[in-house]
Each structure stands twice: as structure tokens, then as C-alpha cells.
Design an enzyme around this catalytic site. Structure first.
Site, PDB file in Angstrom:
ATOM      1  N   ASP A   1       0.843  -1.207   0.000  1.00  8.24           N
ATOM      2  CA  ASP A   1       0.000   0.000   0.000  1.00  8.24           C
ATOM      3  C   ASP A   1       0.874   1.251   0.000  1.00  8.24           C
ATOM      4  O   ASP A   1       2.038   1.203   0.415  1.00  8.24           O
ATOM      5  CB  ASP A   1      -0.880   0.037   1.260  1.00  8.24           C
ATOM      6  CG  ASP A   1      -1.861  -1.119   1.300  1.00  8.24           C
ATOM      7  OD1 ASP A   1      -2.153  -1.684   0.233  1.00  8.24           O
ATOM      8  OD2 ASP A   1      -2.316  -1.438   2.423  1.00  8.24           O
TER       9      ASP A   1
HETATM   10  N1  URA Z   1      -1.319  -5.844   4.007  1.00  9.69           N
HETATM   11  C1  URA Z   1      -1.758  -4.578   3.989  1.00  9.69           C
HETATM   12  O1  URA Z   1      -2.769  -4.268   4.603  1.00  9.69           O
HETATM   13  N2  URA Z   1      -1.062  -3.668   3.295  1.00  9.69           N
HETATM   14  C2  URA Z   1       0.077  -3.948   2.629  1.00  9.69           C
HETATM   15  O2  URA Z   1       0.672  -3.056   2.026  1.00  9.69           O
HETATM   16  C3  URA Z   1       0.533  -5.272   2.656  1.00  9.69           C
HETATM   17  C4  URA Z   1      -0.177  -6.212   3.350  1.00  9.69           C
END
Ligand code: URA
Length: 244
Positions: A107
Site C-alpha cells: 500500500d
Molecule cells: N497488508 C496490507 O494491509 N497492506 C500492505 O501493504 C501489505 C499487506
């Protein structure tokens, strides 16, 4: 990829400028192929077999390249975006010619280990749901994470869309109103870690990936920094191709 390519195409991929600029470089006698100065920038050579030299510097050609990034917050795991900065935008120029892409997504506000490569086959296998490649995250959680949560993660939790996660491991490093934990998951659903904590009534405040398969994030890499994998690390990550 075709075995032979025009010299000007190879050099432009290495960031030596436009075809016109490269033509000039060649005209100036700055480019050698297998030790011989070339006069024509349109000749075809095999970059895997020939030694190409520009102003005395030998190009280190490799077909596949594997880069570890300590992804910073604020950039997206994509190759192109017309609005936001991507992990490709922040690569040093020397890597821009290799047509790298990120293996999977973190993310925008997640930090940590991101593998970038141009090896499509390896990426495909690392991301294959059948391979169950483990991904380890460090997280700071708002709320007191307990053994009950660890048990729930082990059993699988039901996410907001009804999906039940595969068994995962939750290690409580430091309990409290803000808990420090590590989580290992074997799949990669959208916002998975955040949604797993939501499922047990808690909120992820900070998330950092620290391992993918057998590859560990180098502690010496500051956020935003990259380096090529060592041969040993490349072997470790490629082990996925022989695993069931
Ligand atoms: N889980 C999440 O919530 N975000 C990420 O970036 C990776 C795994």
C-alpha cells in the site's frame, strides 16, 4: 528478447541519451565493441556476448536484474501513474533502462521490502496463490493485541467481504495500548493485514514488510534506497521456482 540489437538501442536503454546523441558518441570514437572502435551506431550486436565499452567503461549487461527496495511511504507499487509517484520513479537512473516492475504490491503507506525485477517468470511464481510464499510484516497496532488474536489468525479470520484467510502467524513483540507485532501471511489479498486486524477490532498504525519468501530486508537500506540482490539472495528467492 532478440539476441542481437542495434547498438544505439542498447546504449539508449542504458541511459546514454537519444539516438542522435549516441550517433555523435559513436562518431567521436567513444564506443567499442569487443575492443574495436565502431563507426556505425546502427550495427547489430548481441549484448549478452559482446563486450560494449563507452568512453572506457564496460557496460554490465544482464538480461534479468533483481533489486531490493526499502519502499518509503507515499509512493505506489506500480510502473506508471499520471498522478502519484511510483516505485519506478524513485529508482536511480542506472536502473531505469531495465524495464523493472514491482513483484506484488505494498500500500502507499506501507514501507519495507519490495522486490523489483524484469524476470516475469519469477514474479509470476512468487505471486502465484498456489505457492503460498510467506510474507513477514512488522506492524504497530492501535489496541492491545492478545494471544486470542494470535489464535484467531491461526484459525483464519473472516474479512469484511466474507473471505476467510488462510492460517497465519501472529507474534506479539510488545503488548500495550499500542502493540508491536510481527505477522506472517501466506497469501496476498488487498489490504490483507489491515483488514485482518480490523476483523479482530484493531487498527494498523504502521506497517513494514520485512521478509518475502527467504529474502530478508537489508537493515542497512534506508527507506527509499535500493540495491541489487547478492547472488546468494537471488538464489534464495529463486528457490520458489523449484518448490511445490
Ligand atoms: N497488508 C496490507 O494491509 N497492506 C500492505 O501493504 C501489505 C499487506
Amino acid at each position: 528478447m532478440k539476441d542481437t540489437q542495434r547498438v544505439d538501442k542498447i546504449l539508449s536503454n542504458f541511459g546514454f541519451g537519444s539516438r542522435k546523441e549516441i550517433k555523435q558518441l559513436v562518431k567521436n570514437g567513444a564506443v567499442k565493441v569487443d575492443g574495436v572502435v565502431i563507426k556505425d551506431s546502427s550495427i547489430h550486436v548481441n549484448p549478452k556476448e559482446s563486450v560494449i565499452e563507452v568512453a572506457g567503461e564496460i557496460l554490465r549487461y544482464r538480461e534479468f536484474i533483481y533489486i531490493m527496495m526499502n519502499k518509503p511511504q507515499g509512493v505506489i507499487s506500480a510502473t506508471y501513474d499520471n498522478r502519484l509517484r511510483t516505485v519506478i520513479d524513485i529508482l536511480p537512473d542506472e536502473y531505469k533502462c531495465f524495464h523493472l516492475f514491482p513483484v506484488g504490491r505494498l500500500d502507499i503507506d506501507t514501507e519495507g521490502l519490495l522486490l523489483l525485477t524484469n524476470d516475469g517468470q519469477l514474479a509470476h511464481e512468487l505471486l502465484s496463490p498456489k505457492k503460498h510464499v510467506p510474507k513477514r510484516y512488522y506492524a504497530l497496532i492501535e489496541g492491545n493485541v492478545t494471544e486470542k488474536d494470535a489464535h484467531a489468525f491461526k484459525e483464519g479470520v473472516v474479512l469484511d467481504d466474507g473471505y476467510k484467510t488462510l492460517p497465519s502467524e501472529l507474534f506479539i513483540l510488545k503488548p500495550g495500548n499500542y502493540s508491536e507485532v510481527e505477522v506472517v501471511i501466506y497469501e496476498g489479498k488487498f489490504h490483507q493485514i489491515k483488514r485482518m486486524f480490523e476483523a479482530v477490532g484493531k487498527k494498523v498504525k504502521y506497517l513494514k514488510r520485512i521478509e518475502m519468501g527467504k529474502l530478508k530486508l537489508d537493515d542497512n537500506l534506508k527507506t527509499g534506497e535500493v540495491r541489487e540482490l547478492t547472488e546468494e539472495e537471488a538464489k534464495l528467492i529463486k528457490a520458489v521456482q523449484t518448490a511445490n
